[in-house]
Each structure stands twice: as structure tokens, then as C-alpha cells.
Design an enzyme around this catalytic site. Structure first.
Site, PDB file in Angstrom:
ATOM      1  N   PHE A   1       0.813  -1.211   0.000  1.00 22.89           N
ATOM      2  CA  PHE A   1       0.000   0.000   0.000  1.00 22.89           C
ATOM      3  C   PHE A   1       0.851   1.267   0.000  1.00 22.89           C
ATOM      4  O   PHE A   1       0.368   2.341  -0.383  1.00 22.89           O
ATOM      5  CB  PHE A   1      -0.955  -0.008   1.203  1.00 22.89           C
ATOM      6  N   LYS A   2       2.121   1.151   0.385  1.00 24.44           N
ATOM      7  CA  LYS A   2       2.973   2.344   0.416  1.00 24.44           C
ATOM      8  C   LYS A   2       3.121   2.974  -0.975  1.00 24.44           C
ATOM      9  O   LYS A   2       3.398   4.164  -1.101  1.00 24.44           O
ATOM     10  CB  LYS A   2       4.354   1.990   0.970  1.00 24.44           C
TER      11      LYS A   2
END
Length: 481
Positions: A120-121
Site C-alpha cells: 500500500f505504500k
């Protein structure tokens, strides 16, 4: 839009100034002076927008010193199906963050791991890379990024910054504490502007080094040190977008509410959800999930914030959450204590000295109920059982951190009003934690074909003790070479 420090520094910079700086000069974190409020008319207009268009609308409220046309171009360049291409079967890459329903309309995963590093980064970091390049080009400047990672931030930052002109990256990680896939993603990069440093300690040791260097104003200025960790406000701002997108995907009208469960170590991801709710997004509950390193769960259960020392931080099978000092938590506490910077400075003086604070004893914790948080924790045994149950029940393989989220979501489901859909924020694809997937399911997780054999690639990393001066010397040596 002007920004303030959680600890009261007098300057009120704009977005582009804090984009390159990370921590405020007084050691605090930047937040907007006020949270812009989203009207019902705006919510109605935003429903159905593409991800890039929605990002532009939301970020425009926080970024007022980049011309609208330029910001729109940056959003369009960032959020494309080509970049976020690793969707689950049946998903639409054009949605960028599709919902993968486990129980139709009731319980699902908000897919945030479709980017180049499968975590998700990437959702914020790809934007950050393009923003950095834009601002540096406009100013004719360069920047040297110093970051710390417990697993996914590092690779996301390096993939976002590799080859970007004017940018050099020095990324610290805990030696031997990440999964083989995570290490390979970072250490196999051979780009001339990327340097990996493995610190013989825990993530918190690496994070402390980043903060110490950032607090050395002379060194920071001379060597143009910037930050990409979630202490950087731009990261949090970018993450606000997918809460809105998830809300629209999970509901049919803006009269409805939604609940989110967020696996959390450094509090950056769920901090964005808190801010989305403060802006007016109809969020019923924010459920915070930790692993065995349960500092944040302890706070939301008791009002006591008790960071652990590195020696007390457990090494777990959800390593990106092996964090015992949550950097972004200061942003939430700032809101909780009435945006009183003197109070925050007092609390963090204790934390920075290795202490704790008790907001229940002071009475300030009582106001936390206004922010809709509940929390829970998950263990290795829980992760194995959850991964197995989700696969057997729904035919879906989830990673270890997402499993922490699903387990805690189940535990806290009674806190969510009937009829409100509950989304767990997916944090990574299972291939990043293959060893635990094998333990849970007795099978290998699927991986994108283009990442086959990544663990066998040559790796380039410097191992050193968790020593601030040693890291400074390394930076100087390579910048002045």
C-alpha cells in the site's frame, strides 16, 4: 493552505516547503492549520470520478502553491492502470484501488497493493516521487532523502525515486528482520541514486537515527536532507484519497456510512483515515489492528501510551508492524488534546526521553470516543488461522498484515452498526511473506511473473551498527565522492 507544527513552531509554511523538509524545526510534525470540510455537494460530485481526478480534487484542498493544471498533470501521471497493474483476478486495474468483496456489500478488502512493490505504500510514494521531481525542477534544487523502513516503505520509496534527477536516497532497514522478498526488492536495485543501509537493530533504532539526523539543523541544511517516511505530510495527504475512493466503492449513496479496519504500526495509514473523517467523510468506525507489538492497541484500550525499547519489540510474521514508537501518533494526539502544541511538546519530551504518558489519568482520553476508534491485536497463531480461514471460506489468499486486519475486524464487528459495510485495508500481496503463507496453507503464494527469481538477484547493501554518527559519515562519504 498554511501548515503548523504539532509542537508550536511559529513559521506557517506552505505545502512545497514542507514537502522537502520532513520534520518541523522544533521536532514536531506538520498538519494543516485546519482540516478542509467536504460539502455534500462535493461528495455527490466526486462519486464516480476516476482515482486520478478524485486525487486532484482532494489534494487541491491541501496543495495551494502548485498551479492547478500542474497538480492535475502530476495526479494523471501517477495514478494509471499501468503503474497499479497487479490487481486480483476479476479486479479492474483502472479502478486503482478496487474493493475485493469477501461477503458482497458487507465485508471486503480495499485493494491497495497493486503498485510496483505490491504494498500500500506505493499509493502515496509514487505521488511523492513525482511531486519531488516537479518541485526540485522548479526550484533548481537537489535533495538527499534519508528514510527508515520496517519492510514496505523502503522499496516503495526506492521504486518511486529511482532514476529521478536531483534525488538521492539513503534507506535504513533492520538487518535480517524483513522477509527475503522485501529485502530483495530493495537491495537488488542497482540505481546509482539508491543506497541501502541495514542497521543491526530494530526498525525503531533506524527511525530514531532518521529523527536524530533530521533534528541536526546544520547537517540537514548542509546536506539537503529530506524525508519520505510517513512523517512527511505529503504521504498522509495522498493516503486520504483512498478512504474516499473506498467509501464510494462500498456504498450506493452519500447517505450511507462505512467502517474501515487498518493494520497499523506507525499510525500513518489510519491517521489518513482519521483526517478523512475529520473532513466529513461518513466513517462510522476506524478499527486499528496491531500485531504482538501492541503499543497502539494498549493506548486505545487504556489511554496510556507506552512505547517499548528496541529490545522489547518482538520480531513477528507481520514485520512491517514491528514498531513500538509510532511516529504519526503525534498527529492524532495533537487533535485529541485540542490542538495544543505546548501540551504535545510536553508529552513528547517524556516520550523522547524514553518515558510514557497517561491521557486517561489527565482526563484527555475521554475525548477519544469522539474520533470513532476501536482497536485489537493479533498474534502469529491468529495470522495462520485467519489466512487459512479466509482461503477456505472465500478462496482468497491474504498477506500476514492484512490477516491481522481481518482478525481484528472480526473481533470488533459488533462495534460497527448493522448494515454498515466494513472494509479491511489490504497492505501487501501475499508473495511478500511467502514463508508464513506456506506455513498457513502448505502452498506457495502466487507472484507476478515479472518478479520471478527476484531473491536470486545480486544485492547491494551496507550493514552497520545503529549509530547516528556512522550514518552521517556514510552519507557525507557518498555525497562528496
Amino acid at each position: 493552505m498554511k501548515y503548523l507544527s504539532t509542537r508550536g513552531h511559529a513559521a506557517r509554511p506552505e505545502f512545497c516547503d514542507i514537502l522537502l523538509g520532513g520534520l518541523a524545526p522544533d521536532g514536531g510534525l506538520y498538519l494543516p492549520e485546519t482540516y478542509p470540510q467536504v460539502t455534500r455537494a462535493e461528495l455527490d460530485a466526486w462519486r464516480g470520478l476516476s482515482y486520478a481526478d478524485l486525487a486532484f480534487e482532494i489534494l487541491s484542498k491541501y496543495i495551494t502553491d502548485i498551479p492547478a493544471a500542474d497538480l492535475k498533470a502530476i495526479c494523471d501521471k501517477t495514478y494509471t492502470a499501468d503503474v497499479y497493474r497487479f490487481v486480483r483476478p476479476g479486479g479492474n486495474a483502472a479502478d486503482i484501488t478496487p474493493v475485493h468483496w469477501l461477503e458482497a456489500g458487507r465485508f471486503g478488502l480495499l485493494e491497495l497493493s497493486n503498485g510496483p512493490t505490491l504494498a500500500f505504500k506505493d499509493m502515496a510514494m509514487q505521488l511523492l516521487g513525482n511531486l519531488f521531481e516537479y518541485v526540485l525542477d522548479k526550484r533548481g534544487e537537489t535533495i538527499n532523502i534519508l528514510g527508515a523502513t520496517s519492510g514496505d516503505t523502503g522499496s516503495a520509496a526506492e521504486y518511486a525515486m529511482r532514476g529521478k534527477h536531483g534525488v538521492t536516497v539513503f534507506m535504513l532497514s533492520p538487518h535480517g528482520k524483513m522477509s527475503p522478498f522485501q529485502r530483495a526488492q530493495m537491495y537488488s536495485l542497482q540505481d546509482a541514486n539508491i543506497y541501502n543501509i541495514a542497521v543491526t537493530g530494530m526498525f525503531d533504532d533506524a527511525q530514531d537515527i532518521v529523527k536524530a539526523v533530521s533534528n541536526d539543523a546544520a547537517f540537514k541544511a548542509k546536506y539537503k536532507i529530506g524525508a519520505v517516511n510517513s512523517i512527511n505530510w505529503a504521504r498522509v495527504a495522498a493516503q486520504i484519497v483512498y478512504y474516499f475512493k473506498g467509501y464510494f466503492a462500498a456504498t450506493k449513496s452519500n447517505d450511507e456510512q462505512v467502517a474501515f479496519c487498518v493494520p497499523s504500526g506507525n499510525f500513518g495509514n489510519i491517521c489518513a483515515g482519521h483526517i478523512a473523517r475529520q473532513m466529513g467523510l461518513p466513517v462510522s468506525r476506524l478499527i486499528l489492528a496491531t500485531n504482538e507489538n501492541d503499543v497502539l492497541d494498549e493506548f486505545f484500550q487504556t489511554g496510556v501510551y507506552r512505547p517499548r525499547k528496541a529490545a522489547e519489540t518482538q520480531v513477528t510474521s507481520s514485520p512491517s508492524m514491528d514498531i513500538s514508537k509510532a511516529s504519526n501518533f503525534e498527529r492524532f494526539v495533537f487533535d485529541l488534546v485540542g490542538r495544543n502544541p505546548q501540551r504535545v511538546a510536553e508529552l513528547w519530551k517524556s516520550v523522547d526521553a524514553g518515558g510514557t504518558f497517561d491521557l486517561a489519568a489527565s482526563g484527555e482520553f475521554a475525548d477519544s470516543r469522539n474520533y470513532a476508534f476501536v482497536s485489537g491485536r493479533s498474534t502469529h497463531a491468529d495470522r495462520l488461522a485467519t489466512i487459512k480461514q479466509v482461503f477456505e471460506t472465500y478462496g482468497t489468499v491474504i498477506d500476514t498484515h492484512t490477516a491481522d486486519g481481518v482478525k481484528v475486524a472480526w473481533d470488533c464487528a459488533a462495534s460497527v452498526p448493522a448494515g454498515v459495510p466494513l472494509l479491511v485495508l489490504e497492505t501487501a500481496l501475499p508473495v511478500k511473506f511467502a514463508e508464513t503463507i506456506r506455513e498457513a496453507l502448505g502452498r506457495e503464494p502466487e507472484r507476478p511473473a515479472e518478479l520471478d527469481g527476484i531473491e536470486a538477484l545480486p544485492q547491494r547493501v551496507e550493514v552497520m551498527a545503529p549509530d547516528v554518527d556512522a550514518v552521517k559519515r556514510f552519507i557525507v562519504q557518498h555525497l562528496e565522492a
